[in-house]
Design a protein around this motif. Structure first.
Motif, PDB file in Angstrom:
ATOM      1  N   ALA A  33       0.837  -1.202   0.000  1.00  0.00           N
ATOM      2  CA  ALA A  33       0.000   0.000   0.000  1.00  0.00           C
ATOM      3  C   ALA A  33       0.871   1.251   0.000  1.00  0.00           C
ATOM      4  O   ALA A  33       0.532   2.263  -0.645  1.00  0.00           O
ATOM      5  CB  ALA A  33      -0.920  -0.006   1.219  1.00  0.00           C
ATOM      6  N   GLU A  34       1.993   1.189   0.690  1.00  0.00           N
ATOM      7  CA  GLU A  34       2.904   2.338   0.749  1.00  0.00           C
ATOM      8  C   GLU A  34       3.505   2.626  -0.623  1.00  0.00           C
ATOM      9  O   GLU A  34       3.578   3.791  -1.042  1.00  0.00           O
ATOM     10  CB  GLU A  34       4.021   2.046   1.753  1.00  0.00           C
ATOM     11  N   VAL A  35       3.916   1.566  -1.325  1.00  0.00           N
ATOM     12  CA  VAL A  35       4.493   1.735  -2.663  1.00  0.00           C
ATOM     13  C   VAL A  35       3.442   2.281  -3.627  1.00  0.00           C
ATOM     14  O   VAL A  35       3.724   3.175  -4.441  1.00  0.00           O
ATOM     15  CB  VAL A  35       5.061   0.398  -3.186  1.00  0.00           C
ATOM     16  N   ILE A  36       2.217   1.761  -3.530  1.00  0.00           N
ATOM     17  CA  ILE A  36       1.139   2.229  -4.405  1.00  0.00           C
ATOM     18  C   ILE A  36       0.849   3.706  -4.157  1.00  0.00           C
ATOM     19  O   ILE A  36       0.645   4.483  -5.100  1.00  0.00           O
ATOM     20  CB  ILE A  36      -0.133   1.378  -4.203  1.00  0.00           C
ATOM     21  N   ALA A  37       0.854   4.111  -2.891  1.00  0.00           N
ATOM     22  CA  ALA A  37       0.629   5.516  -2.558  1.00  0.00           C
ATOM     23  C   ALA A  37       1.713   6.387  -3.190  1.00  0.00           C
ATOM     24  O   ALA A  37       1.440   7.479  -3.709  1.00  0.00           O
ATOM     25  CB  ALA A  37       0.602   5.706  -1.044  1.00  0.00           C
ATOM     26  N   GLY A  38       2.947   5.892  -3.156  1.00  0.00           N
ATOM     27  CA  GLY A  38       4.048   6.627  -3.774  1.00  0.00           C
ATOM     28  C   GLY A  38       3.894   6.729  -5.282  1.00  0.00           C
ATOM     29  O   GLY A  38       4.155   7.778  -5.880  1.00  0.00           O
ATOM     30  N   ARG A  39       3.441   5.635  -5.913  1.00  0.00           N
ATOM     31  CA  ARG A  39       3.241   5.629  -7.363  1.00  0.00           C
ATOM     32  C   ARG A  39       2.096   6.569  -7.759  1.00  0.00           C
ATOM     33  O   ARG A  39       2.152   7.219  -8.806  1.00  0.00           O
ATOM     34  CB  ARG A  39       2.965   4.207  -7.854  1.00  0.00           C
ATOM     35  N   MET A  40       1.064   6.628  -6.931  1.00  0.00           N
ATOM     36  CA  MET A  40      -0.050   7.523  -7.223  1.00  0.00           C
ATOM     37  C   MET A  40       0.396   8.985  -7.153  1.00  0.00           C
ATOM     38  O   MET A  40       0.018   9.807  -7.996  1.00  0.00           O
ATOM     39  CB  MET A  40      -1.195   7.276  -6.242  1.00  0.00           C
ATOM     40  N   ALA A  41       1.212   9.302  -6.151  1.00  0.00           N
ATOM     41  CA  ALA A  41       1.710  10.672  -6.026  1.00  0.00           C
ATOM     42  C   ALA A  41       2.594  11.026  -7.226  1.00  0.00           C
ATOM     43  O   ALA A  41       2.491  12.123  -7.786  1.00  0.00           O
ATOM     44  CB  ALA A  41       2.490  10.823  -4.725  1.00  0.00           C
ATOM     45  N   ARG A  42       3.438  10.075  -7.617  1.00  0.00           N
ATOM     46  CA  ARG A  42       4.309  10.323  -8.765  1.00  0.00           C
ATOM     47  C   ARG A  42       3.480  10.419 -10.050  1.00  0.00           C
ATOM     48  O   ARG A  42       3.810  11.192 -10.954  1.00  0.00           O
ATOM     49  CB  ARG A  42       5.344   9.210  -8.888  1.00  0.00           C
ATOM     50  N   ALA A  43       2.404   9.638 -10.133  1.00  0.00           N
ATOM     51  CA  ALA A  43       1.558   9.659 -11.326  1.00  0.00           C
ATOM     52  C   ALA A  43       1.014  11.055 -11.581  1.00  0.00           C
ATOM     53  O   ALA A  43       1.012  11.543 -12.717  1.00  0.00           O
ATOM     54  CB  ALA A  43       0.403   8.665 -11.182  1.00  0.00           C
ATOM     55  N   GLN A  44       0.544  11.703 -10.529  1.00  0.00           N
ATOM     56  CA  GLN A  44      -0.002  13.047 -10.705  1.00  0.00           C
ATOM     57  C   GLN A  44       1.075  14.042 -11.131  1.00  0.00           C
ATOM     58  O   GLN A  44       0.816  14.957 -11.921  1.00  0.00           O
ATOM     59  CB  GLN A  44      -0.681  13.500  -9.422  1.00  0.00           C
ATOM     60  N   ALA A  45       2.303  13.836 -10.630  1.00  0.00           N
ATOM     61  CA  ALA A  45       3.416  14.693 -11.040  1.00  0.00           C
ATOM     62  C   ALA A  45       3.736  14.466 -12.515  1.00  0.00           C
ATOM     63  O   ALA A  45       3.986  15.421 -13.265  1.00  0.00           O
ATOM     64  CB  ALA A  45       4.642  14.405 -10.177  1.00  0.00           C
ATOM     65  N   GLU A  46       3.699  13.209 -12.960  1.00  0.00           N
ATOM     66  CA  GLU A  46       3.983  12.886 -14.363  1.00  0.00           C
ATOM     67  C   GLU A  46       2.887  13.431 -15.284  1.00  0.00           C
ATOM     68  O   GLU A  46       3.165  13.944 -16.370  1.00  0.00           O
ATOM     69  CB  GLU A  46       4.119  11.379 -14.530  1.00  0.00           C
ATOM     70  N   ILE A  47       1.637  13.316 -14.845  1.00  0.00           N
ATOM     71  CA  ILE A  47       0.509  13.797 -15.651  1.00  0.00           C
ATOM     72  C   ILE A  47       0.620  15.296 -15.912  1.00  0.00           C
ATOM     73  O   ILE A  47       0.194  15.790 -16.966  1.00  0.00           O
ATOM     74  CB  ILE A  47      -0.829  13.451 -14.961  1.00  0.00           C
ATOM     75  N   SER A  48       1.238  16.008 -14.994  1.00  0.00           N
ATOM     76  CA  SER A  48       1.370  17.469 -15.157  1.00  0.00           C
ATOM     77  C   SER A  48       2.227  17.840 -16.368  1.00  0.00           C
ATOM     78  O   SER A  48       2.208  18.989 -16.813  1.00  0.00           O
ATOM     79  CB  SER A  48       1.969  18.095 -13.894  1.00  0.00           C
ATOM     80  N   HIS A  49       2.946  16.865 -16.941  1.00  0.00           N
ATOM     81  CA  HIS A  49       3.804  17.134 -18.101  1.00  0.00           C
ATOM     82  C   HIS A  49       3.140  16.710 -19.416  1.00  0.00           C
ATOM     83  O   HIS A  49       3.816  16.616 -20.444  1.00  0.00           O
ATOM     84  CB  HIS A  49       5.140  16.404 -17.936  1.00  0.00           C
ATOM     85  N   TRP A  50       1.846  16.507 -19.408  1.00  0.00           N
ATOM     86  CA  TRP A  50       1.131  16.041 -20.596  1.00  0.00           C
ATOM     87  C   TRP A  50       1.304  16.978 -21.793  1.00  0.00           C
ATOM     88  O   TRP A  50       1.311  16.537 -22.945  1.00  0.00           O
ATOM     89  CB  TRP A  50      -0.371  15.909 -20.284  1.00  0.00           C
ATOM     90  N   ASP A  51       1.463  18.276 -21.511  1.00  0.00           N
ATOM     91  CA  ASP A  51       1.529  19.239 -22.610  1.00  0.00           C
ATOM     92  C   ASP A  51       2.904  19.282 -23.288  1.00  0.00           C
ATOM     93  O   ASP A  51       3.119  20.063 -24.217  1.00  0.00           O
ATOM     94  CB  ASP A  51       1.133  20.635 -22.135  1.00  0.00           C
ATOM     95  N   GLY A  52       3.827  18.418 -22.868  1.00  0.00           N
ATOM     96  CA  GLY A  52       5.119  18.320 -23.521  1.00  0.00           C
ATOM     97  C   GLY A  52       5.147  17.226 -24.575  1.00  0.00           C
ATOM     98  O   GLY A  52       6.224  16.844 -25.046  1.00  0.00           O
ATOM     99  N   TYR A  53       3.959  16.747 -24.967  1.00  0.00           N
ATOM    100  CA  TYR A  53       3.848  15.647 -25.933  1.00  0.00           C
ATOM    101  C   TYR A  53       3.075  16.078 -27.171  1.00  0.00           C
ATOM    102  O   TYR A  53       2.261  17.000 -27.121  1.00  0.00           O
ATOM    103  CB  TYR A  53       3.176  14.435 -25.270  1.00  0.00           C
ATOM    104  N   ASP A  54       3.336  15.390 -28.280  1.00  0.00           N
ATOM    105  CA  ASP A  54       2.654  15.699 -29.537  1.00  0.00           C
ATOM    106  C   ASP A  54       1.236  15.148 -29.561  1.00  0.00           C
ATOM    107  O   ASP A  54       0.332  15.736 -30.157  1.00  0.00           O
ATOM    108  CB  ASP A  54       3.429  15.092 -30.717  1.00  0.00           C
ATOM    109  N   TYR A  55       1.033  13.988 -28.920  1.00  0.00           N
ATOM    110  CA  TYR A  55      -0.267  13.321 -28.900  1.00  0.00           C
ATOM    111  C   TYR A  55      -0.575  12.863 -27.475  1.00  0.00           C
ATOM    112  O   TYR A  55       0.320  12.421 -26.744  1.00  0.00           O
ATOM    113  CB  TYR A  55      -0.281  12.089 -29.815  1.00  0.00           C
ATOM    114  N   VAL A  56      -1.838  12.961 -27.096  1.00  0.00           N
ATOM    115  CA  VAL A  56      -2.287  12.491 -25.788  1.00  0.00           C
ATOM    116  C   VAL A  56      -3.494  11.572 -26.005  1.00  0.00           C
ATOM    117  O   VAL A  56      -4.465  11.967 -26.661  1.00  0.00           O
ATOM    118  CB  VAL A  56      -2.679  13.655 -24.857  1.00  0.00           C
ATOM    119  N   VAL A  57      -3.417  10.351 -25.488  1.00  0.00           N
ATOM    120  CA  VAL A  57      -4.481   9.358 -25.683  1.00  0.00           C
ATOM    121  C   VAL A  57      -4.944   8.862 -24.320  1.00  0.00           C
ATOM    122  O   VAL A  57      -4.127   8.477 -23.482  1.00  0.00           O
ATOM    123  CB  VAL A  57      -3.982   8.156 -26.523  1.00  0.00           C
ATOM    124  N   VAL A  58      -6.256   8.872 -24.085  1.00  0.00           N
ATOM    125  CA  VAL A  58      -6.823   8.354 -22.842  1.00  0.00           C
ATOM    126  C   VAL A  58      -7.024   6.846 -22.998  1.00  0.00           C
ATOM    127  O   VAL A  58      -7.728   6.396 -23.902  1.00  0.00           O
ATOM    128  CB  VAL A  58      -8.167   9.030 -22.504  1.00  0.00           C
TER     129      VAL A  58
END
Length: 219
Positions: free
Chosen positions: A154-179
């Motif tokens: 659970a601790e590792v997952i919490a860390g990955r979730m926090a990092r996920a939101q940080a990574e998502i903040s860089h979405w505008d540095g890509y040519d294409y975004v797919v959900v």
């Protein structure tokens, strides 16, 4: 009359591309990458150097090139990487060997890297890079996928979730975004992006000669 050379899509010589897939952990880039490699024989995986330990079934030189931190640091110092980053306590890098020569030959390389590596590659090889970012349909779904793996605490997952939101903040540095709300639909969209980029006028280096032949005066 002038003879029109026979051709079809993608038979003209073209420069290869570096096709980047990025996403937060659990958003699907590894699954999409594997499907793309199985689907398209012209696409090869860029094998990264890493300092982490091999996981069960991983083969050195095929899945990753495994090095000690000391060896990795020496490679950085010697300028062997196109890009490198420190992620989750381990170092990852893309070796220059074979990539540049392969691009000239029209070979395509798939990169499964994060936004830091993407930024470095784009700065060095802008015209050769295609950047695709995969998003999860929601944070709740992302958490469910990470939990369903059954490999992390659970601790590792919490860390990955926090990092996920940080990574998502860089979405505008890509040519294409797919959900990625459905893996097959997401894969089809990625394939369409790849096909379009391969037909880019700037990338098709054989177009000039081909068009000149079409424009020759009729006899």
């Amino acid at each position: 009359m002038a003879q029109i050379p026979e051709t079809h899509d993608d038979t003209l010589h073209r420069r290869g591309l570096m096709f980047i897939l990025s996403s937060p952990s659990g958003a699907g880039k590894t699954t999409i990458s594997r499907k793309l490699l199985a689907h398209d024989e012209r696409m090869g995986m860029s094998v990264s150097v890493t300092t982490r330990q091999p996981r069960p079934g991983e083969i050195d030189g095929k899945d990753y090139i495994f090095k000690t931190q000391e060896q990795f640091d020496q490679m950085v110092e010697d300028g062997h990487f196109m890009e490198w980053a420190h992620v989750f306590g381990h170092s990852y890098g893309t070796p220059k060997s074979q990539i540049k020569a392969g691009l000239k030959e029209g070979r395509d390389f798939l990169f499964d890297i994060d936004w830091q590596g993407t930024q470095q590659l784009y700065q060095k090889s802008e015209t050769d890079v295609v950047r695709v970012f995969l998003l999860p349909p929601s944070l709740d779904e992302l958490r469910r996928r990470l939990t369903a793996r059954g490999t992390d605490s659970a601790e590792v997952i919490a860390g990955r979730m926090a990092r996920a939101q940080a990574e998502i903040s860089h979405w505008d540095g890509y040519d294409y975004v797919v959900v990625n709300d459905d893996i097959d639909t997401c894969f089809d969209k990625v394939v369409q992006i790849l096909a379009a980029e391969r037909l880019s006028r700037a990338r098709q280096t054989g177009l000039i000669g081909f068009v000149r032949e079409l424009m020759r005066p009729e006899v």
